[in-house]
Design a protein around this motif. Sequence first.
Motif: not given
Length: 289
Positions: A115-116, A140-153
Amino acid sequence: MANRLIAVSFLLLFLAGCSNNPPIKEAKGLQQDTVVTDDGEVTFKIFNTANVPAERVDAVKKELLEAYDDIKQTIQTDYTPSKKINIHLLEGREFSKGLRADIKLYGVRNGTHPLVHELTHTLLGYGDNSDSSRGYLSQEGFAVYMENRFGKQKYPIHKVMKLFLSMEKAIPLNKLIDLDNDDNLFRPAIEGPDGFAVQEMSYYHAASFVTYLIDTYGLEEFQKIYDQPNLGEKFVEVYGKNVYELEEEWLSYIDKNYNEPETEEKMKIENFYTVISSIDSIDQQVFQR
């Protein structure tokens, strides 16, 4: 955009009932599965097509509010997001996608939805109209960065990059930012495992490089290159270094500071062995400098 890298579950960053969680604000006159951000700027309308349990829908609502605040507090862009965003909870193993006014989420039932990642695309823009006219790497790089910081894993992107380096299978950075070539890497037309592996590797590279830039130079500087069409020129303007100099210091940092992922970590990375087993079948020109 379709997220082929982060299709794995992510660790929860919130605890139910904690005082720092924003309350769910239901909009009057709208269906039950509607949630409005605290600032009143965006209304999310949830379509539970997959018929996931009510508690999962409630979890998505909370995640949306937290993710919205997290994303809005990172970088600022000239993109104006939609006031109404539809969230489609879908069944199957397709790849999730974040567009201007619609997010298609797969894997909600088992908590593996990115989701993030997708909301980052939706709120911060992707080209002029959720297209690829400005390339893929920074978005795409920033979306992954955000998912890693604020997402679920958490996801071991630097460790995977270390493995690519050890295999001498790193994709040159100048190819990843080339607007005439990047479709072949981030959206390859090749069917089967080879095309899939190229795309997955491109996401790994983008995520690792963007994370390195942010950790080394800060979000404020990265904001100046996000979603920009001429990244080669922007690198020089913002960082005072060309693409080859930044690539050299990034890869040197990875080589000196990270080990390859352990077997247990590899087992947790969805599609990891599919990608690794397909690398030698990829056209080796992809890796040539």
